[in-house]
Design a protein around this motif. Sequence first.
Motif, PDB file in Angstrom:
ATOM      1  N   SER A  85       0.828  -1.207   0.000  1.00 22.08           N
ATOM      2  CA  SER A  85       0.000   0.000   0.000  1.00 22.08           C
ATOM      3  C   SER A  85       0.863   1.259   0.000  1.00 22.08           C
ATOM      4  CB  SER A  85      -0.920   0.001   1.229  1.00 22.08           C
ATOM      5  OG  SER A  85      -0.188   0.184   2.416  1.00 22.08           O
ATOM      6  N   LYS A  86       2.037   1.197   0.615  1.00 21.00           N
ATOM      7  CA  LYS A  86       2.940   2.349   0.606  1.00 21.00           C
ATOM      8  C   LYS A  86       3.519   2.564  -0.794  1.00 21.00           C
ATOM      9  CE  LYS A  86       4.201   2.313   5.493  1.00 21.00           C
ATOM     10  NZ  LYS A  86       3.556   3.607   5.783  1.00 21.00           N
ATOM     11  N   GLU A 115       0.644   4.158  -2.738  1.00 20.41           N
ATOM     12  CA  GLU A 115       0.443   5.566  -2.366  1.00 20.41           C
ATOM     13  C   GLU A 115       1.530   6.458  -2.959  1.00 20.41           C
ATOM     14  OE1 GLU A 115       0.099   8.285   1.699  1.00 20.41           O
ATOM     15  OE2 GLU A 115       0.099   6.092   1.818  1.00 20.41           O
TER      16      GLU A 115
END
Length: 790
Positions: A759-760, A763
């Motif tokens: 998810s990082k 993002e």
Amino acid sequence: MVVEPSSSHFTDIRSSGTDPCSRGFGNTVVVKAYPVGMVPAMNNVNVEDEGDSRLEPYVGLEFDSADEAREFYSSYATRVGFKIRTGQLYRSRTDGTVSSRRFVCSKEGFQLNSRTGCPALIKVQRRDSGKWIVDLFLKDHNHDLGLMEESPPTSQQRKAPLETKSVVKVSSRLRTKTKLIEEVEDGRPSASGIINIKRLKRDGDEMLSTVEPFSGLEFNSANEAYQFYQAYAANKGFRIRIGQLFRSKLDGSITSRRFVCSKEGFQHPSRLGCGAFMRIKRQETGRWVVDRLQKGHNHELEPQLELHKKSLSASKKLLEEESGGLDNEDIFQITTGNVVKRNRENHIGNDWYRVLFEYFQTRQAEDTSFFYAVEVDHGSCMSIFWADGRSRFSASQFGDAIILDTSYRKSIYLVPFATFIGINHHRQPVLLACALIADESEEAFTWLFQTWLKAMSGLHPLSIIADQDKAIQQAIKKVFPRAHHRFSLWQLKAKEREYLNLIEPSIGYEYEKCIYQIQTVDEFETAWNMLINRYGLIENVWLKEMYEKRESWVPAYLRNTFFAGIPLNENIESFFGTFLNAQTALVEFVSRYERGIERRREEERKEDFNTYNLQTFLQTKEPVEEQCRRLYTLAVFKIFQKELLQSYGYVGFKVYEEGAITRYLVRKGGNDNEKCLVTFNASNITIGCSCEMFEFEGVLCRHVLRVFQILDVRELPSRYILHRWTRNAEFGTVHDFESTRSSQELKALMVWSLRETASKYIEAGAASFEKHKLAYEIMREGGRKLCWQR
């Protein structure tokens, strides 16, 4: 439901014919009573020769039961020239049993025109021996006294009306206690001041009271108010249920209750949001008064509902003498003698469901890992549980030691908002999940913990800090059988203040020393036995109960369990602080909730930045200090560095050696009282200290570090640097738990770790087209390597 006993409903009073220590005196009964500590020698005493002073109450007078105290005071009142009734009672916070009672002049208070606020009373306190002692006697009246023409009815006469056929046995485990339902004449309260159901006969059927509720109407108990409103509702043509309650900020006791129309709210298709209700508030006297009332309905009323004796008896299931009234009890609907449905009490306001469900759906659209669940009981919404993706990932990394914060119970609350809190790698509180708890039953907490397991992919905590309540204890044993349950400190301290003052004020210092200053289990056992023997407390009920539960609250028993260093002698701060509490209104709840989370997560981001960009100065030339500075977060390294520096003030002596096992006595220089035993196993390079700091906190203590210096161990073995305290605790492997977790739990940890890392990337990659291409290439390259390794 058991209604508060009135002045005419005590039973089992000893008569002069059955008790050799009681003798007749005219029309009165002289009961067995004598000062504390004095052995009564009454067998050969002529009571008539003792004079009238024999009937004078005084502080220290002792009775076998509260009933005997009341009978004695009634006899005294008859001779002096006034009538009495039963006043306020007080309950034990441990088991809800009655601990003291007041018997007052019939003219006490101002609820009726005939009352003058007379202060005369006696108060009796129950002792550990089971005896009741007069600890307060107010003799003076503020009205004229006169000889009574009739003596008060005997205990047998008072008991007679209880023989009624209207008792329904709701459950075999309940004692069928009942209270005489006194008549209300001409729609006005009876002389005793108790408002109850008027019983009339019409064509052989029992009819209901026509008394209208009004603000200022007073009851002896919440149960009486419930009975009254239930009868009123049946007469008018609607049904009721128990609504919201509020609690005291001081002791958590219930201060007000609402009884609402059954069509209040919208949780069920049959409900129409009806606004009719009656709210009662507890007074300082212990009685309950109607302070808010809404009679209007938004639906048609039915023809007068038939409310049989069985329906009234259903409310008596709330046994006041055992459970403190309507607290934490279930209400049963009964038809023809059979239990057909159980309606659990719900402390969550109806509007909360609609608002929160809308919020949850919005969050799920933004966060695919957002989880929420709702407990449903017989078609009604009950407790609610939710956790966003970030909290669920935090639970996978820091869910080994959790706190269930239900401190909303300490205050008068609008919403029963509870939180699951963990401790992250910066030693900060981190939110793992939230809940609204509908009631405080074992069913509610069992559902809550089972839902935790579903949301967290089956991860069981190693330890959990939660309140001492029996419902919570049973639910933890059922759902988290391997977890060590530690009692909440705020609840422990409140009970200690209450009971120690009752036992002996001077015991406080020795008690604190026994509990909080002793290091080992053996030392605690010795100190505890000396304490209870010195003060003669072997049979003290509270101390016996606490001793049986000692593994859940005595520090000596807790130090060998991992609690992430959560202090044993400090109250835990609320995660949301001033942003959110039990009094937050619904209109502000969601916005305050999100602001509170964002504040905490901003603090976590700052600590991440400091850990990676700031460097603490080394205080020694020890390689272990450089090793730990490189691996630990800034906050944890400071703890380790303090222990390392303190180790230089200690000396170690070898006291035992056999094969690979060596033991060292490590003590502070010049202080023989501060010492620990360190055991080292050279075969597998394992070490342990009697202070058990590593087991409790996950960081090596000064005693172990001193022995490593003696043994010239220049770097710490990897097993003594917990991954959860390192800079990259949120990523990488999860080797700390390989020996304590199941394969399912390990897989869940790995899934959450990879998901958060991905998810990082997502993002960061979505910030611009160039970064998107870079992130995509990195992920694709990683994917090729994974496939190749297969």
